[in-house]
Design a protein around this motif. Structure first.
Motif, PDB file in Angstrom:
ATOM      1  N   ILE A 490     116.569  15.662  37.542  1.00  9.84           N
ATOM      2  CA  ILE A 490     116.861  16.721  38.919  1.00  9.84           C
ATOM      3  C   ILE A 490     115.058  16.631  38.919  1.00  9.84           C
ATOM      4  N   PRO A 491     114.235  16.327  39.810  1.00  9.32           N
ATOM      5  CA  PRO A 491     112.940  16.166  40.357  1.00  9.32           C
ATOM      6  C   PRO A 491     111.894  17.869  39.759  1.00  9.32           C
ATOM      7  N   ASP A 492     112.979  19.221  39.993  1.00  8.28           N
ATOM      8  CA  ASP A 492     112.328  20.327  40.283  1.00  8.28           C
ATOM      9  C   ASP A 492     112.722  20.491  38.753  1.00  8.28           C
ATOM     10  N   PHE A 493     112.589  20.029  37.293  1.00 10.93           N
ATOM     11  CA  PHE A 493     112.921  20.783  36.430  1.00 10.93           C
ATOM     12  C   PHE A 493     112.109  22.168  35.837  1.00 10.93           C
ATOM     13  N   ARG A 494     110.850  22.421  36.413  1.00 10.92           N
ATOM     14  CA  ARG A 494     110.302  23.602  36.172  1.00 10.92           C
ATOM     15  C   ARG A 494     111.738  25.040  36.211  1.00 10.92           C
ATOM     16  N   PRO A 495     111.257  25.918  35.371  1.00 11.92           N
ATOM     17  CA  PRO A 495     111.856  27.107  34.973  1.00 11.92           C
ATOM     18  C   PRO A 495     111.316  27.791  36.031  1.00 11.92           C
ATOM     19  N   ASP A 496     112.745  28.719  36.559  1.00  9.89           N
ATOM     20  CA  ASP A 496     112.053  29.683  37.541  1.00  9.89           C
ATOM     21  C   ASP A 496     112.601  31.134  37.040  1.00  9.89           C
ATOM     22  N   ASP A 497     112.507  32.307  38.085  1.00  3.29           N
ATOM     23  CA  ASP A 497     112.911  33.656  38.133  1.00  3.29           C
ATOM     24  C   ASP A 497     114.143  33.613  37.980  1.00  3.29           C
ATOM     25  N   SER A 498     115.319  32.612  38.237  1.00  3.70           N
ATOM     26  CA  SER A 498     116.922  32.915  38.209  1.00  3.70           C
ATOM     27  C   SER A 498     116.859  33.797  36.932  1.00  3.70           C
ATOM     28  N   GLY A 499     116.152  33.112  35.378  1.00  3.18           N
ATOM     29  CA  GLY A 499     116.509  33.768  33.916  1.00  3.18           C
ATOM     30  C   GLY A 499     117.642  32.807  33.573  1.00  3.18           C
ATOM     31  N   VAL A 500     118.444  31.625  34.413  1.00  2.12           N
ATOM     32  CA  VAL A 500     118.709  30.593  33.581  1.00  2.12           C
ATOM     33  C   VAL A 500     117.783  29.500  33.690  1.00  2.12           C
ATOM     34  N   SER A 501     118.701  27.992  32.754  1.00  2.00           N
ATOM     35  CA  SER A 501     117.950  26.985  33.487  1.00  2.00           C
ATOM     36  C   SER A 501     118.133  26.606  34.626  1.00  2.00           C
ATOM     37  N   PRO A 502     117.113  25.736  34.820  1.00  5.20           N
ATOM     38  CA  PRO A 502     116.635  24.799  36.405  1.00  5.20           C
ATOM     39  C   PRO A 502     117.948  23.793  36.465  1.00  5.20           C
ATOM     40  N   LEU A 503     118.876  23.818  35.691  1.00  3.52           N
ATOM     41  CA  LEU A 503     120.424  23.544  36.633  1.00  3.52           C
ATOM     42  C   LEU A 503     121.200  24.241  37.690  1.00  3.52           C
ATOM     43  N   ALA A 504     120.273  25.829  36.820  1.00  6.02           N
ATOM     44  CA  ALA A 504     121.819  26.591  37.942  1.00  6.02           C
ATOM     45  C   ALA A 504     121.166  26.388  38.563  1.00  6.02           C
ATOM     46  N   ARG A 505     119.801  25.438  39.712  1.00  6.53           N
ATOM     47  CA  ARG A 505     119.841  25.303  41.144  1.00  6.53           C
ATOM     48  C   ARG A 505     120.318  24.035  41.783  1.00  6.53           C
ATOM     49  N   HIS A 506     121.906  23.626  40.648  1.00  3.65           N
ATOM     50  CA  HIS A 506     121.968  22.699  41.862  1.00  3.65           C
ATOM     51  C   HIS A 506     123.300  22.730  41.520  1.00  3.65           C
ATOM     52  N   GLU A 507     123.635  23.393  42.790  1.00  4.23           N
ATOM     53  CA  GLU A 507     124.959  23.273  42.502  1.00  4.23           C
ATOM     54  C   GLU A 507     126.325  21.724  43.146  1.00  4.23           C
TER      55      GLU A 507
END
Length: 834
Positions: A490-507
């Motif tokens: 995934i190109p957007d591997f930056r952590p974010d405010d979800s508190g979980v892994s960036p993988l959680a952005r990829h349904e």
RNA sequence: GCGAGAGUGGCGAAACUGGCAGACGCGCAGGACUUAGGAUCCUGUCCCGCAAGGGGUCCGGGUUCGACUCCCGGCUCUCGCACCA
């Protein structure tokens, strides 16, 4: 200074030593002949010489890495010269926060960056002349490897050793990401400076605490550095004590009660608190209880009057970051309004909450004995709680006032403790525990400070944890045949405010059917800790290429456990503990025939520069490339080992490097100039055999610096008075030099007319008789003061030496006519006492 | 605070089991070879002293014929762990 431009004039017509050519030539030849490829299936005398694999940073290999690898390489090459089939593998610990943070910093995706770094490391390692088997490299980010890392997770899951629970993490509210403890400085985020908070997330843990006893007990049988064993013991932190139950009085009935004494019959409350203590002997001095702020019992016992204060205090500690909470020494707390009964005295004692009591350890509750515990003393002082003496030291009695907690349990005797007065601390510990046990108020318990291993990382750059969450089935392990769970690019591997892994952005990635019921389900989106990758890599090396198994049974049986492991002491606790734990689990599961992975472990020292450990964060790293360029790998390797004892490290400075190069120049020149006519000098041959013995003894002890010194000393003997050495005097030196300067030794060995590699030609035979010689030198002292020495035949006895000493002009004048005593240490020293 | 380790020349360091302190290397000094030397080779190099000799392994005690080494007390530094009850 610069490297020598011209050879020794005495040998001007001989070929000069040009490391660049020699090293290139032999590296090419070794590669072409697969000289370092170990015969894994066929090798008759396996020897597994392992070094801790590096993480391939962008800056490349630094001198500290090379120091460690060279130390291992010398040991490995020595074992090969001794006739072993040596396996010296290397790999790359390329997953993890280190690599990910660097990728974030430079803005290049790790899938692009890591292969680049690995290529650079490979080039650098190649130039250093390591005897590495390049056909069996491990890269933890390769799906063919992490498939089996996930398999390891599943083995633990199957055995009930992997579980989920909520645990605190450091949370940066500005960067909106989870931070590792090392990324928190003084309670602030190291990147943005925001105040770090504590958050609770559901995470995966391994039950390493189930193995605490075995991890501790097995240490005794391991051939490891003493410092490392001690560090592991401390980390496991066994403490023997007791759990003691305290009844809680009903706050509604008893709040505000002035009663100081209550009898057991009066107590109606059914609630109780269990505390852990290593000092049951001091129970008569327990004047209050303390619970951890997050203790589940707090809600049940808090009184109406105190509810607000308690809530405020709990909110305050919950908001603190983990690092601050664990390091601040100031005592804070709040009274719950509840009271408990001291089972020994029957007295009512208040129950407090305070953050100096940790929920993770023991029962999350303590009995406070301010008279005999420093922390309790401080707390009692701050909150004006009673401090009572129940142990008296020598010269003290029951009434001696306490200016500080008295904690010397070796010298103390019990006072103010009813029928136990006069007991020593140790006997009281047993007696009081037994007494409380009779009344069902206590039981002996062993606690460990070791915590379960949290392997969840709310990050991108790691192997996905192979679990699927299904509404109907709960957490379901991914079936082994479906491994690996690939880490998506995934190109957007930056952590974010979800508190979980960036993988959680990829349904599209995490939406999967449940492996059990087929219903729509969701993958675990956290990845696992890098220490899981490095916790089993040594099992993989010999089996690289066997892609249908994590490690081949026959190969593993033959090559493991690891014969010798060398690495940094910074991994003394975490990596080594985790590797031991995983090995034990795989052993228990029937996958391995041994439960300890590393028979022998030695920690190398650190390379210091400008008074600080050489590390990237200190900015004092030295890139080895320029040194290898300028001096040659052989000189640089030997120089690094000459800095100081390998296990202690040393001060890096380039001042001394010319001396090592001079030594190799002289070895080179001596081989080329050596004569073959005539006979070798017996004195030189004696020195040669002494040197063979010394080097052969020093290398296994990793005392490389003194081994090198011995070879230099021999070189000085060989060339004394500008003599031309005989071939037989110099040729046997080459195998001794070979582990340190492999290229030059190999080249000179060929010069001497050998067709076979020096590393397959064996270690030179050492003849003790030749090393001894037929004379000896005995030091002579008079009243312990050294006055000289005499050289006598080896067969000479005391009388002969005494006569020689008296006759000697320098010594004789000090020797008394009638000495009271003469002490003779055979072959060493004679002392006249007058 | 607790635990582990270490203090030896100008510098990196040696010293077996309590037995000639400073091996080996750097640096420095002098010399040889040289047009030259920052190359190479030789000699010297713990301190005081012309010498004889004396002193010397962080500091202070002790054990011993003899202590860098063992014991007691203190100082300094490095590295772990750090409120673990």
């Amino acid at each position: 200074m610069t490297p020598p431009q011209r050879p020794d004039p005495a040998f001007a017509e001989l070929p000069g030593y040009d490391p660049a050519t020699v090293e290139r030539t032999w590296q090419d030849r070794w590669a072409a002949a697969s000289a370092n490829r170990t015969d894994i299936p066929g090798g008759a005398r396996p020897y597994y010489a392992l070094m801790m694999f590096p993480y391939p940073s962008a800056e490349g290999l630094h001198v500290g890495n090379l120091f460690a690898f060279t130390g291992n390489d010398i040991f490995a090459r020595f074992q090969r010269l001794r006739g072993h089939d040596v396996f010296e593998p290397i790999g790359f610990d390329a997953f993890g926060i280190h690599s990910e943070n660097h990728a974030l910093k430079v803005g290049i995706h790790p899938t692009e960056l890591i292969p680049r770094n690995i290529a650079n490391f490979t080039r650098q390692l190649g130039r250093a002349g390591l005897m590495v088997d390049w056909s069996r490299v491990v890269d933890t980010t390769d799906p063919a490897y992490y498939k089996w890392t996930q398999w390891v997770f599943l083995q633990l899951y199957k055995r009930g050793l992997a579980y989920r629970k909520a645990a605190a993490v450091n949370w940066c509210p500005n960067d909106k990401t989870v931070l590792a403890n090392e990324q928190v400085e003084n309670g602030l985020c190291e990147r943005c400076g925001a105040k770090v908070e504590q958050r609770f997330l559901e995470q995966w843990f391994f039950r390493i605490t189930d193995y605490a006893g075995r991890l501790l007990a097995n240490l005794d049988g391991l051939d490891w550095s003493q410092t490392t064993k001690t560090a592991q013991r401390t980390w496991i932190g066994r403490s023997d004590g007791a759990e003691i139950r305290f009844r809680i009085l009903n706050p509604l009935e008893d709040a505000g009660s002035a009663a100081v004494h209550v009898t057991a019959e009066v107590v109606t409350g059914t609630r109780e608190v269990t505390v852990f203590t290593t000092r049951p002997d001091t129970i008569f001095g327990a004047t209050y209880l303390v619970l951890a702020p997050e203790h589940p019992l707090v809600d049940a016992i808090v009184s109406a009057e105190q509810a607000e204060a308690v809530a405020a205090y709990r909110a305050r500690t919950a908001a603190q970051d983990l690092v601050t909470r664990k390091s601040s020494r100031e005592k804070t707390g709040a009274f719950t309004g509840a009271y408990a009964v001291n089972p020994a005295t029957g007295e009512m004692i208040p129950v407090w909450i305070a953050d100096y009591v940790l929920m993770e350890y023991g029962t999350g509750a303590i009995m406070a004995v301010p008279g005999h515990d420093e922390r309790d003393f401080e707390f009692a002082t701050v909150f004006r709680l009673p401090i009572e003496r129940v142990v008296a030291g020598p010269g003290e009695d029951a009434r001696t006032p306490l200016a500080a907690a008295y904690v010397d349990n070796a010298a103390g005797r019990l006072v103010n403790s009813g029928r136990f007065d006069g007991y020593g601390v140790d006997e009281a510990r047993t007696a009081i525990t037994a007494w409380l046990e009779e009344h069902h108020a206590a039981k002996p318990v062993v606690n460990y400070r070791l915590h379960d291993w949290c392997i969840s990382r709310q990050r991108y750059w790691g192997p996905p944890i192979p679990i699927v969450y299904c509404d109907a089935c709960g957490p379901v392990p991914v079936p082994e045949q479906d491994l690996p769970v690939l880490l998506p690019n995934i190109p957007d591997f930056r952590p974010d405010d979800s508190g979980v892994s960036p993988l959680a952005r990829h349904e599209e990635w995490f939406r999967v059917p449940c492996p059990q019921c087929g219903a729509a389900a969701r993958r675990e989106t956290d990845v696992s800790d890098t220490f899981l990758d490095s916790g089993w890599y040594f099992l993989r090396y010999p089996s690289v290429g066997h892609d249908d198994v994590p490690f081949d049974a026959a190969i593993t049986g033959k090559w493991l456990p690891v014969d010798s492991y060398i690495g940094g002491n910074e991994h003394a606790v975490l990596h080594l503990m985790y590797a031991r734990f995983l090995t034990m689990v795989l052993h228990d599961a029937g996958h391995l025939g041994f439960e300890e992975p590393f028979t022998k472990f030695r920690a190398h020292g650190l390379i210091i520069r400008d008074g600080a450990k050489m590390s990237k964060s200190k900015g004092n790293v030295v890139n080895p490339d320029e040194y290898i360029e300028k001096w040659g790998a052989d000189t640089f390797r030997t120089y690094l080992m000459f800095l100081g004892p390998f296990e202690e490290g040393g001060d890096f400075r380039d001042a001394g490097i010319s001396g090592v190069r001079r030594f190799l120049d002289r070895v080179w020149a001596s081989v080329h100039a050596a004569r073959t006519d005539g006979a070798p000098d017996p004195d030189v041959i004696r020195k040669l055999h002494q040197t063979i013995r010394k080097v052969g003894e020093d290398i296994p002890k990793l005392q490389y610096n003194t081994a090198i010194a011995a070879m230099m000393e021999y070189m000085n003997t060989l060339r004394r008075g500008e003599r031309i050495p005989h071939r037989a005097e110099v040729e046997p030196l080459l195998p001794l030099v070979a582990p340190f300067a492999p290229h030059a030794a190999e080249e000179l060995w060929a010069t001497c007319g050998h067709a076979k590699s020096i590393f397959d030609s064996g270690w030179p035979a050492f003849d003790p008789a030749l090393a001894e010689g037929d004379t000896m030198t005995v030091a002579v002292q008079v009243n312990g003061k050294t006055r000289g020495s005499v050289t006598v035949a080896r067969s000479a006895g005391e009388a002969e030496i005494v006569a020689m000493a008296r006759a000697d002009g320098q010594i004789g004048k000090f020797v008394p006519e009638q000495p009271k005593k003469v002490i003779y240490v055979p072959g060493r020293l004679l002392n006249f006492v007058g």
